[in-house]
Write a protein that holds these residues in place. Sequence first.
Motif, mmCIF file in Angstrom:
data_model
loop_
_atom_site.group_PDB
_atom_site.id
_atom_site.type_symbol
_atom_site.label_atom_id
_atom_site.label_comp_id
_atom_site.label_asym_id
_atom_site.label_seq_id
_atom_site.Cartn_x
_atom_site.Cartn_y
_atom_site.Cartn_z
ATOM 1 N N LEU A 48 0.826 -1.216 0.000
ATOM 2 C CA LEU A 48 0.000 0.000 0.000
ATOM 3 C C LEU A 48 0.856 1.260 0.000
ATOM 4 C CD1 LEU A 48 -2.748 -0.964 2.624
ATOM 5 C CD2 LEU A 48 -2.838 -1.229 0.133
ATOM 6 N N PHE A 49 1.688 1.397 1.026
ATOM 7 C CA PHE A 49 2.411 2.659 1.179
ATOM 8 C C PHE A 49 3.665 2.705 0.315
ATOM 9 C CE2 PHE A 49 -0.442 2.438 4.720
ATOM 10 C CZ PHE A 49 -0.910 3.736 4.819
ATOM 11 N N TRP A 55 4.324 4.852 -7.277
ATOM 12 C CA TRP A 55 3.511 5.472 -8.325
ATOM 13 C C TRP A 55 3.807 6.974 -8.434
ATOM 14 C CZ3 TRP A 55 -1.154 8.643 -7.712
ATOM 15 C CH2 TRP A 55 -1.776 8.947 -8.929
ATOM 16 N N VAL A 80 2.424 8.247 -12.337
ATOM 17 C CA VAL A 80 2.387 7.653 -13.691
ATOM 18 C C VAL A 80 1.008 7.726 -14.345
ATOM 19 C CG1 VAL A 80 2.886 5.608 -15.053
ATOM 20 C CG2 VAL A 80 4.178 6.031 -12.944
ATOM 21 N N ASP A 81 0.978 8.378 -15.503
ATOM 22 C CA ASP A 81 -0.273 8.562 -16.249
ATOM 23 C C ASP A 81 0.110 8.990 -17.660
ATOM 24 O OD1 ASP A 81 -2.795 9.037 -17.162
ATOM 25 O OD2 ASP A 81 -3.326 10.548 -15.668
ATOM 26 N N ILE A 95 3.927 -1.792 -13.945
ATOM 27 C CA ILE A 95 3.404 -2.819 -13.054
ATOM 28 C C ILE A 95 4.481 -3.845 -12.721
ATOM 29 C CG2 ILE A 95 2.456 -4.602 -14.623
ATOM 30 C CD1 ILE A 95 0.441 -2.956 -11.879
ATOM 31 N N ILE C 235 -4.153 -2.282 -9.407
ATOM 32 C CA ILE C 235 -3.261 -2.147 -8.250
ATOM 33 C C ILE C 235 -3.446 -0.767 -7.602
ATOM 34 C CG2 ILE C 235 -0.840 -1.904 -7.589
ATOM 35 C CD1 ILE C 235 -1.566 -4.777 -7.804
ATOM 36 N N ASN C 236 -3.553 0.274 -8.412
ATOM 37 C CA ASN C 236 -3.740 1.609 -7.838
ATOM 38 C C ASN C 236 -5.028 1.713 -7.022
ATOM 39 O OD1 ASN C 236 -1.356 2.572 -8.903
ATOM 40 N ND2 ASN C 236 -2.283 4.518 -9.535
ATOM 41 N N SER C 238 -6.475 -0.678 -5.391
ATOM 42 C CA SER C 238 -6.299 -1.390 -4.120
ATOM 43 C C SER C 238 -5.427 -0.589 -3.174
ATOM 44 C CB SER C 238 -5.701 -2.773 -4.364
ATOM 45 O OG SER C 238 -4.383 -2.679 -4.859
ATOM 46 N N ILE C 239 -4.458 0.133 -3.734
ATOM 47 C CA ILE C 239 -3.634 1.005 -2.893
ATOM 48 C C ILE C 239 -4.514 2.096 -2.279
ATOM 49 C CG2 ILE C 239 -1.830 2.771 -2.997
ATOM 50 C CD1 ILE C 239 -0.390 0.972 -5.056
ATOM 51 N N GLY C 242 -6.848 0.422 0.323
ATOM 52 C CA GLY C 242 -6.115 -0.043 1.496
ATOM 53 C C GLY C 242 -5.701 1.113 2.391
ATOM 54 N N ILE C 243 -5.177 2.172 1.775
ATOM 55 C CA ILE C 243 -4.738 3.310 2.579
ATOM 56 C C ILE C 243 -5.933 3.978 3.265
ATOM 57 C CG2 ILE C 243 -3.763 5.646 2.420
ATOM 58 C CD1 ILE C 243 -1.777 4.551 0.365
ATOM 59 N N ARG C 281 -8.164 6.386 -15.636
ATOM 60 C CA ARG C 281 -6.749 6.700 -15.465
ATOM 61 C C ARG C 281 -6.280 6.237 -14.081
ATOM 62 N NH1 ARG C 281 -4.454 8.744 -19.057
ATOM 63 N NH2 ARG C 281 -5.594 9.402 -20.874
ATOM 64 N N PRO C 282 -4.973 6.039 -13.913
ATOM 65 C CA PRO C 282 -4.472 5.543 -12.628
ATOM 66 C C PRO C 282 -4.880 6.387 -11.424
ATOM 67 C CG PRO C 282 -2.785 5.315 -14.306
ATOM 68 C CD PRO C 282 -3.929 6.071 -14.941
ATOM 69 N N TRP C 283 -4.870 7.726 -11.568
ATOM 70 C CA TRP C 283 -5.243 8.534 -10.391
ATOM 71 C C TRP C 283 -6.734 8.415 -10.109
ATOM 72 C CZ3 TRP C 283 -8.836 12.380 -10.292
ATOM 73 C CH2 TRP C 283 -9.195 12.974 -11.510
ATOM 74 N N LEU C 286 -7.255 5.373 -8.139
ATOM 75 C CA LEU C 286 -6.920 5.597 -6.736
ATOM 76 C C LEU C 286 -8.122 6.177 -5.987
ATOM 77 C CD1 LEU C 286 -3.890 5.306 -5.529
ATOM 78 C CD2 LEU C 286 -3.972 7.760 -5.396
#
Lengths: 469, 469, 469
Positions: A48-49, A55, A80-81, A95, C235-236, C238-239, C242-243, C281-283, C286
């Motif tokens: 997570l952290f 990223w 990353v984007d 990844i 993955i992003n 889940s990060i 999770g956080i 997008r990845p952000w 998140l």
Amino acid sequence: MTWDDATWILTSSFIIFTMQSGFGLLESGAVSHKNEVNIMVKNTMDVLFGGITYWLFGYGISFGEAPGSNPFMGVGYWAVDVPDAEMGVVYSSYIFQLSFATTATTIVSGAMAERTRLTAYILFSFLNTIVYSFPAHWIWGRNGFLNTLGAIDIAGSGVVHLCGAVTGLVAAILLKPRSGRYDDGPNELPLGNPTNAIVGMFMLWWGWLGFNCGSTFGISGGKWKLAAKSAATTINASIGGGIAAVIFSYIKNKRKYGVSDLVNGILGSLVSITASCAVVRPWEALVIGALGGVITIATVSLMDRIKIDDPVSTFAIHGSAAVWGLLAVGLFVEIDYLEDMTKGHAGLFKGGGMYLLGVQSLAVICIIVWSAALSVLMLYAIHKTIGLRMTPEEEMLGADLVEHNIGNWNDPVVFMRSISARPSFPSATRRSAVFPLPPEVSVVSLASALEREPKRDNDPREQAAITSK
Amino acid sequence: MTWDDATWILTSSFIIFTMQSGFGLLESGAVSHKNEVNIMVKNTMDVLFGGITYWLFGYGISFGEAPGSNPFMGVGYWAVDVPDAEMGVVYSSYIFQLSFATTATTIVSGAMAERTRLTAYILFSFLNTIVYSFPAHWIWGRNGFLNTLGAIDIAGSGVVHLCGAVTGLVAAILLKPRSGRYDDGPNELPLGNPTNAIVGMFMLWWGWLGFNCGSTFGISGGKWKLAAKSAATTINASIGGGIAAVIFSYIKNKRKYGVSDLVNGILGSLVSITASCAVVRPWEALVIGALGGVITIATVSLMDRIKIDDPVSTFAIHGSAAVWGLLAVGLFVEIDYLEDMTKGHAGLFKGGGMYLLGVQSLAVICIIVWSAALSVLMLYAIHKTIGLRMTPEEEMLGADLVEHNIGNWNDPVVFMRSISARPSFPSATRRSAVFPLPPEVSVVSLASALEREPKRDNDPREQAAITSK
Amino acid sequence: MTWDDATWILTSSFIIFTMQSGFGLLESGAVSHKNEVNIMVKNTMDVLFGGITYWLFGYGISFGEAPGSNPFMGVGYWAVDVPDAEMGVVYSSYIFQLSFATTATTIVSGAMAERTRLTAYILFSFLNTIVYSFPAHWIWGRNGFLNTLGAIDIAGSGVVHLCGAVTGLVAAILLKPRSGRYDDGPNELPLGNPTNAIVGMFMLWWGWLGFNCGSTFGISGGKWKLAAKSAATTINASIGGGIAAVIFSYIKNKRKYGVSDLVNGILGSLVSITASCAVVRPWEALVIGALGGVITIATVSLMDRIKIDDPVSTFAIHGSAAVWGLLAVGLFVEIDYLEDMTKGHAGLFKGGGMYLLGVQSLAVICIIVWSAALSVLMLYAIHKTIGLRMTPEEEMLGADLVEHNIGNWNDPVVFMRSISARPSFPSATRRSAVFPLPPEVSVVSLASALEREPKRDNDPREQAAITSK
């Protein structure tokens, strides 16, 4: 890059992530029962952290090629984007590299087990991924200075393992040993749950195939041949390391087969082949692995003899075996004509002279100095601010109870067992069912350790614990 | 071979290796607590010592094509190491075949559980991989005599499973039952850790997809179609076997659902579809699997009735279901026009007459005779030299304590439980919490069993145990 | 479809099947010890009985395109079996979709844990897969009515997760809470085996990469780019989840880190990104994940406050996070020009107006109404015929003992512990080591619960339990 390459990279990444399950089970099986959940939570926090840092900053520091990028650090790819045209290449690379980065941080958790406050660990995990990202740039980044010199570290013996191990060593030294760890001498402690530890080792073993074979970064051209070779050398190295460990352990333990030795030998051999997997021969892998296994087991004993308490042998497995693996590159590799993975150089035994061995030694030194210096800074800063080490009462009760409210106060048998250190060996020196309470701990202070959560941070005990031990 | 093929083979190999974790957990969950670590160590030894043999000799015996290679054995590829031009093909094939070879040896460990000395097992593991390599040549080698006749065993019902199972059966007979095993009659013993056993079964189940689908040995041409079909038939067979097992178990156990029956039924059905996975239809797979499941469960009961003690039902799962699987080829397969995996023959039900059934029967007989003969030789030699079976005291204390120093002497509850055979069923015939000590075992001899390591090899008890039981 | 696509689909399927191991360990670790084997058996039954249904009817209902196929249901592919020309495409699709279907059913098992009769569950599992197959047709079938409208649910937030979760919610309400669950108020119960629960979460986490990335259904053309993006967003998310869970839990639990919160937050975030993984997008991932995590944890508390007993938080994780995930599609996605996965529409924040948000809301409503209505019918029919709920005695003894004969009657410590609900928290309100026996249960009736198997079905207690609680 073709879609075949991307598929290989993605599939390898998925396999590498399963190594988190392996690390979790291995570490959980190695520590005492009262901390077995906490160590798995630590591994989760790494993803997570560590993941958010990677990223935001890490991928860019390692692989950014925007203006300003230089031999010391990359620039770009922050958070990353990327647009559609780049997304296949960049996201599969991201990844894959993320799976490596979280592994590097997870390695450290073992060395800090059973005595580190979780809040401190979380902060550490967030920062440590940045530390990792620099050596990754030096060796793997297009213009990294060690890369330019010709340093070879195919799947990261140095970048991933040595980096994590040095940080772990620094942490183990700063944290001091667990309470009472060396009261009966430097004897190895039993594993809390050996079955889980072996399952964890198995998961790491097979996951390592993704780690090493994925590092050809594709299968097009000659890469699939190097990937196939990497699989053969990786397994052969582990066979060498495992067999060496079995023989070594049988002799050392007076005709018993130590489970820790077996696990450490196999994992150490895997670390040592990681630098050279695609560019050595299978019999050389056997030799590199066998030596890696022996070096690992010997380092475990050495660490306990000098009373550096590293509960899951992090430094032995990921540190000394990694140094050997990086130097072995300078001895064994021959020039790779398929994909130029050896950057034109050959090792000492293949007529390349001392050059490559010198560059590899330089890489070892750079990684050790960098990781050690930054770790000291980070950990000292955390120690001085929110505090690194649990109080003696918290350590006695165990992190599962103190940090996560896991435990059973109503069943006296379970409770007494859970606050005992761990099941003891049938050895003359360790007949006591529980570690004796340290003099500063009383039943009253134990009980209050569970109630006083709100004022925990200002407790002078925590400060005392770390400075006086 | 293209890189697409190589990727498929490598990815499949990585999945197959995870079956080692599955076998480990399944066997560990099936035996009593006092041996649960030891059985996982045995599985590790299979990869190490079976692996080194396979690298040195096994791959060459199975697939060598150098001069001297003949229908009985291959020649060449000793200590596998090839030049760059061949490395893609040979190393990916080597790693794939290695994953099969170590599986074959691991199968045997279950039959020998809870009473075999680890040193003897290591020697056995080293030798047994050579025994396996011959049938692999006969059926899979280009000029193997069963291959030439047209025998079909796509992913190794015969080569891998039957071979391992026959060796296991021989070992179980030679070793004799565990002390006290049949004192209360042939009733099934409870699983030591059913949760782990089921997790192990799950891992084997999904790993089997790599096993069967990887055996198309690529994806180019029509192979990807056969791989996809293999996945469908493999899952369908397990569904058939599992459902048959559930029904069978529900009736047999008076409306309870036996966990062992469920596990054995599913695994037996997977073994039985392994020979024909790519060349039967999904509904046929369901039938083959259902019969495979029933045959497996029936064999388990039979074995206990004739007092052959096979602690994790090795022969039932990997032996009798494999014979059925090999014969089912002679009944069900139709000619494969895509990749000629059926070598031009069809089964009895598809108009091919008795020929294929005859060839498959010959394959069954050859594998059984070969494995049985060689196993007797090997195991007898080991018995006469370093000794095969633990002493009664060692068996009572458990291999975890005796071989690995794992145990807890200071906690009387844990200790008494760990030396009891295993948690008992709530049945009228098995109310004792611990097996009674056999007459020749006293508390004094128990205690000395832990101290007398140096003179263990010459102990006349070990000889007595194996000959007098 | 090329063989590259087929390989990707098959490899993804193999990874997805490992999620069954993950679900098994997670649920087994969450329930009390006396039911930990039974819940894994339930997961096995899902693959067996859900699998046979899916082969016979489900795949055809979802993806059949024979005459008669319409926007509400597909027709064809009954008992999937196709000629050689189609087999590559159909079988790889079948095995991929089967892995999704068995997941959907497995989701339900958690909500029914610790109080459902296994025979009833098997029948339910057989029927439920049919219920699932309709929404799969609506959204993923070529002529499904929601597909035609433009609904987007890339890897099944709605089809797989919401469908399973709504059924679980209905089952939890119909079954009523476990005996004594809310006697001490709505406090969270401790996990029976937190280590296993976390290992299970890890397995689900990495398996989810196969789930989401495989849903590009190939790698050719631009699909590999979308697969790579899916890995990054998964993955992003889940990060993020999770956080968010760590922060939320730390505050809620007075500076302790709840393990359940962590697990629920991560899994909830994964559910919420599943609908949009390839096209945000990845952000944004998140953000979607963070909200998904918080929504999940909040729902867990809410459910307990209104006394709906969902032992492994099925509805919170797979239900409310899935609704959020489906709606997030209507907010965040931009038009996909590579493979048209967005069917020409964009979300509200990307200038697409309210249309897509409306369609997604319609999808949510359709899935909820369909699943709820069919579940009520199915479960009520089972309740009225063979009976759904265990008797109070059976529940007290635990399903492991009652259904599978697993337990230890001879060791009083083990036995008393196994019939206690689970290890208690050290909280003032839960100091009793065992739940008190409900008034209608006596020691005599407990003992007879184990003997009276033959007349179990007609027992009026079972009827009483479900109607009177």
